[in-house]
Design a protein around this motif. Structure first.
Motif, PDB file in Angstrom:
ATOM      1  N   LEU A 199       0.350  -2.769 -12.307  1.00  0.00           N
ATOM      2  CA  LEU A 199      -0.329  -2.331 -11.085  1.00  0.00           C
ATOM      3  C   LEU A 199      -1.073  -3.491 -10.436  1.00  0.00           C
ATOM      4  O   LEU A 199      -1.033  -3.658  -9.208  1.00  0.00           O
ATOM      5  CB  LEU A 199      -1.309  -1.203 -11.416  1.00  0.00           C
ATOM      6  CG  LEU A 199      -2.113  -0.642 -10.232  1.00  0.00           C
ATOM      7  CD1 LEU A 199      -1.182  -0.031  -9.194  1.00  0.00           C
ATOM      8  CD2 LEU A 199      -3.133   0.379 -10.724  1.00  0.00           C
ATOM      9  N   VAL A 200      -1.738  -4.322 -11.251  1.00  0.00           N
ATOM     10  CA  VAL A 200      -2.446  -5.490 -10.711  1.00  0.00           C
ATOM     11  C   VAL A 200      -1.473  -6.416  -9.996  1.00  0.00           C
ATOM     12  O   VAL A 200      -1.727  -6.872  -8.866  1.00  0.00           O
ATOM     13  CB  VAL A 200      -3.176  -6.245 -11.843  1.00  0.00           C
ATOM     14  CG1 VAL A 200      -3.683  -7.593 -11.343  1.00  0.00           C
ATOM     15  CG2 VAL A 200      -4.336  -5.421 -12.378  1.00  0.00           C
ATOM     16  N   VAL A 201      -0.346  -6.698 -10.647  1.00  0.00           N
ATOM     17  CA  VAL A 201       0.650  -7.597 -10.056  1.00  0.00           C
ATOM     18  C   VAL A 201       1.240  -6.988  -8.783  1.00  0.00           C
ATOM     19  O   VAL A 201       1.437  -7.692  -7.774  1.00  0.00           O
ATOM     20  CB  VAL A 201       1.762  -7.917 -11.075  1.00  0.00           C
ATOM     21  CG1 VAL A 201       2.874  -8.733 -10.424  1.00  0.00           C
ATOM     22  CG2 VAL A 201       1.191  -8.681 -12.265  1.00  0.00           C
ATOM     23  N   LEU A 202       1.499  -5.683  -8.797  1.00  0.00           N
ATOM     24  CA  LEU A 202       2.066  -5.027  -7.615  1.00  0.00           C
ATOM     25  C   LEU A 202       1.081  -5.031  -6.448  1.00  0.00           C
ATOM     26  O   LEU A 202       1.477  -5.265  -5.301  1.00  0.00           O
ATOM     27  CB  LEU A 202       2.476  -3.592  -7.959  1.00  0.00           C
ATOM     28  CG  LEU A 202       3.775  -3.434  -8.752  1.00  0.00           C
ATOM     29  CD1 LEU A 202       4.007  -1.962  -9.095  1.00  0.00           C
ATOM     30  CD2 LEU A 202       4.968  -3.973  -7.965  1.00  0.00           C
ATOM     31  N   ILE A 203      -0.180  -4.757  -6.722  1.00  0.00           N
ATOM     32  CA  ILE A 203      -1.191  -4.786  -5.653  1.00  0.00           C
ATOM     33  C   ILE A 203      -1.241  -6.168  -5.026  1.00  0.00           C
ATOM     34  O   ILE A 203      -1.265  -6.324  -3.800  1.00  0.00           O
ATOM     35  CB  ILE A 203      -2.567  -4.376  -6.205  1.00  0.00           C
ATOM     36  CG1 ILE A 203      -2.577  -2.889  -6.560  1.00  0.00           C
ATOM     37  CG2 ILE A 203      -3.673  -4.692  -5.189  1.00  0.00           C
ATOM     38  CD1 ILE A 203      -3.847  -2.439  -7.258  1.00  0.00           C
ATOM     39  N   TRP A 204      -1.258  -7.191  -5.872  1.00  0.00           N
ATOM     40  CA  TRP A 204      -1.278  -8.568  -5.369  1.00  0.00           C
ATOM     41  C   TRP A 204      -0.023  -8.873  -4.561  1.00  0.00           C
ATOM     42  O   TRP A 204      -0.103  -9.445  -3.466  1.00  0.00           O
ATOM     43  CB  TRP A 204      -1.420  -9.534  -6.554  1.00  0.00           C
ATOM     44  CG  TRP A 204      -1.278 -10.968  -6.197  1.00  0.00           C
ATOM     45  CD1 TRP A 204      -2.217 -11.771  -5.613  1.00  0.00           C
ATOM     46  CD2 TRP A 204      -0.125 -11.792  -6.389  1.00  0.00           C
ATOM     47  NE1 TRP A 204      -1.722 -13.052  -5.440  1.00  0.00           N
ATOM     48  CE2 TRP A 204      -0.441 -13.085  -5.908  1.00  0.00           C
ATOM     49  CE3 TRP A 204       1.143 -11.575  -6.939  1.00  0.00           C
ATOM     50  CZ2 TRP A 204       0.473 -14.139  -5.955  1.00  0.00           C
ATOM     51  CZ3 TRP A 204       2.051 -12.620  -6.987  1.00  0.00           C
ATOM     52  CH2 TRP A 204       1.705 -13.892  -6.487  1.00  0.00           C
ATOM     53  N   GLY A 205       1.137  -8.477  -5.085  1.00  0.00           N
ATOM     54  CA  GLY A 205       2.384  -8.793  -4.399  1.00  0.00           C
ATOM     55  C   GLY A 205       2.550  -8.050  -3.084  1.00  0.00           C
ATOM     56  O   GLY A 205       2.901  -8.645  -2.055  1.00  0.00           O
TER      57      GLY A 205
END
Length: 480
Positions: free
Chosen positions: A24-30
Motif C-alpha cells: 500500500l505504501v509503494v502504491l500510494i507513492w507510485g
C-alpha cells in the motif's frame, strides 16, 4: 476450498497484513506521486531548473565530453554541482528521451531504498512493522514528495546511498560502507563533509583502521571538489553566497532571516515525522545511534545557513536521521500505534502536496493551471517540438518549461534565462503564450511584448501563432 486452521493462524494473518501494508505504501507513492509528476512532465509543466538542466546533462555526457556544456544553464555541468552520479542515467538516455531517463532513474533510486530494508526483513533482522514504518517515512515524507514534485536532482537520488551507508555502518560491512560512500559523494559535493563526521563516528566506535580509509576518501573528495576541480575545469559556480546572504545587515538580521517562520515551520514539519517513533523509543528506553547521527551536523548546518529546507534539501536529512533509528528498530518491533500515528502525520503534512498532485489525475484539463492537458495545447506543443527535433540546425529560444522536452537538441536557450555574453541571435523561437508556460524571471506582460516584437519583424516566418503557442523562424533576441 475451505482454508485450513493453519492457513488462518495469527502469524499468517499478520504476515499478510504486513505485506499488504508495504504494498500500500509503494502504491500510494507510485499512483499519487510518481504518476502525476510524470504526467506533468509530459505536458511541459516543469521549468528548466532542475529538470531541464539534468535532462541536458544526461543527454550530453560522453567519454569524449565528460563535462558537457549545458546551454540553457550556461555552464559546464560539473562546474556547477559535482554530481557524477548522473552517469548512471546516461546509458538509459541512449534508449529513451533524456528527460524520461532522468525521471525513471530518479524514481528507481527512491523506490530501491526499500530493497535493503526488505533484505534485512527477509534475513530476520527487521520486523514487518519496522519495514513498513521506514518505507513510509522514506517514500512519503513531505520532503520526498516535494522533491519528486520538483524533479530532477541528484540530492534526491542520495536517499539510496544514505540508506546503504547507514545499513553498512550498523552491520559493520566495510566493503559496502566504502562503496556506498563513493555513491553518496557522487550525488553532491556537500556529502563528503558527512564522511568526515562518519570518520569521527568510527573512531568513537573503536574502528580506527576503517576510520582512516573513510577519512582519507572524504578528504580526498573534498580536496578534488573544492581545490583541484576549479583549477582543472575552470571557475565553478559559487554557492557559498547563500550561506552569507543577509550578513551585510549585521548578525541580528542574518539570524532573523534564518529563523523566519517559513524556515522554522519547515524544520518543525521534519521533526514532527519522528515524534511517534521517538516517543515509543523513549518509553521503551531505546536509544538511537548517536555516533551515526553525527553525519547530520554538516547537512543541518548547511541547510540552516543557506535557508534550504524545501524541495530536495530535506530528503537526505530524513534518510540519514532514520538510519540512526535502525538499531532501535532492529532491537524491537514498533507497535501499530506508532505506524498509525506516523501515517496521520504523513497525511496531514503532505495534504497540500497531495492535493496539487491528485488534481492532475482528477482534472487534468484545468490543473496545473499553467500547463493544462488540453488537446489544443498539447497538439501545438507537439507540433513545435517535433519541428525543432527535425530541424536541429540553428539556435532555438524556448519557454523554460520546454527545455527538458528538447534536451537532446543542441543550442537551446530559455527565454529570460542565462544567455551567451556576446548576445546570441536565435534562428528559432518556440514559446507558450501566457498564462501558460513558465515565464520566470520575466513577467507575462514582457513575454507578450517579446512575441509582438518577434511577430512584426520583417524577417520572421511565423509557423504557429494560435492561442497557446508562438513559433517562428527568423532572427530573434531575448533581451530581458
Amino acid at each position: 476450498m475451505v482454508p485450513s486452521t493453519s492457513d488462518l493462524s495469527p502469524g499468517r494473518v499478520r504476515h499478510g497484513l504486513g505485506a499488504m501494508a508495504l504494498l500500500l505504501v509503494v502504491l500510494i507513492w507510485g499512483v499519487f506521486v510518481v504518476v502525476p509528476v510524470w504526467l506533468q512532465a509530459a505536458q511541459g509543466c516543469f521549468p528548466n531548473f532542475d529538470l531541464g538542466i539534468y535532462s541536458q546533462a544526461v543527454a550530453r555526457l560522453s567519454l569524449a565530453e565528460p563535462n558537457p556544456w549545458i546551454s540553457a544553464r550556461q555552464v559546464f555541468i560539473f562546474n556547477d554541482h559535482f554530481d557524477p552520479i548522473l552517469w548512471v542515467a546516461h546509458p538509459l538516455a541512449r534508449i529513451i528521451p533524456p528527460m524520461w531517463a532522468a525521471l525513471v532513474v530518479e524514481a528507481l533510486f527512491v523506490l530501491l531504498t526499500v530493497a535493503p530494508l526488505l533484505w534485512l526483513h527477509l534475513k530476520g533482522l527487521l520486523s514487518r512493522n519496522a519495514l513498513v514504518l521506514l518505507a513510509a517515512l522514506l517514500l512519503l515524507s513531505p520532503s520526498m514528495v516535494e522533491a519528486m514534485k520538483f524533479p530532477v536532482h541528484p540530492t534526491t537520488w542520495s536517499v539510496l546511498p544514505w540508506v546503504l551507508t547507514g545499513l553498512a555502518f550498523h552491520l559493520r560491512r566495510q566493503g559496502l560502507l566504502l562503496a556506498s560512500l563513493v555513491l553518496l559523494f557522487a550525488c553532491k559535493e556537500e556529502f563528503a563533509f558527512g564522511g568526515v563526521m562518519l570518520t569521527l563516528a568510527l573512531v568513537l566506535r573503536g574502528e580506527r583502521r576503517l576510520a582512516t580509509f573513510v577519512g582519507a576518501l572524504s578528504l580526498a573528495w573534498l580536496a578534488w571538489v573544492y581545490g583541484l576541480r576549479p583549477w582543472l575545469l575552470g571557475p565553478t559556480v559559487d554557492y557559498t553566497f547563500r550561506l552569507r546572504q543577509g550578513m551585510e545587515g549585521g548578525w541580528f538580521h542574518y539570524l532573523s532571516l534564518r529563523l523566519a517562520p517559513p524556515h522554522v515551520s519547515r524544520v518543525g514539519t521534519l521533526t514532527l515525522l519522528f515524534v511517534p517513533l521517538g516517543v515509543w523509543a523513549w518509553r521503551e528506553r531505546l536509544r538511537p545511534d548517536w555516533t551515526w547521527l553525527l553525519v547530520l551536523l554538516p547537512m543541518l548546518g548547511i541547510r540552516f545557513l543557506g535557508m534550504a529546507w524545501r524541495f530536495h534539501y530535506g530528503v537526505p536529512v530524513v534518510a540519514a536521521a532514520l538510519m540512526g533509528f535502525l538499531p532501535v528498530l532492529r532491537t524491537r518491533s514498533p507497535p501499530w500505534w506508532v505506524i498509525a500515528s506516523t501515517s496521520v502525520v504523513l497525511l496531514a503534512s503532505n495534504e497540500p502536496n497531495l492535493r496539487k498532485l491528485t488534481s492532475t489525475l482528477v482534472s487534468p484539463q484545468t490543473s496545473p493551471r499553467h500547463c493544462p492537458r488540453t488537446p489544443e495545447r498539447l497538439a501545438s506543443l507537439s507540433r513545435g517540438v517535433d519541428m525543432l527535433t527535425q530541424h536541429s540546425e540553428g539556435s532555438a529560444l524556448l519557454s523554460s518549461n520546454l527545455v527538458a522536452l528538447l534536451a537532446d537538441r543542441s543550442k537551446i536557450y530559455a527565454v529570460g534565462g542565462p544567455q551567451p555574453d556576446e548576445g546570441r541571435v536565435h534562428e528559432w523561437v518556440l514559446v507558450e503564450k501566457p498564462p501558460h508556460g513558465d515565464v520566470w524571471p520575466l513577467t507575462s506582460t514582457r513575454v507578450l511584448e517579446l512575441i509582438d516584437v518577434w511577430r512584426t519583424d520583417a524577417s520572421t516566418q511565423v509557423i504557429i501563432d494560435d492561442e497557446n503557442v508562438f513559433m517562428a523562424r527568423g532572427r530573434f533576441t531575448a533581451h530581458r
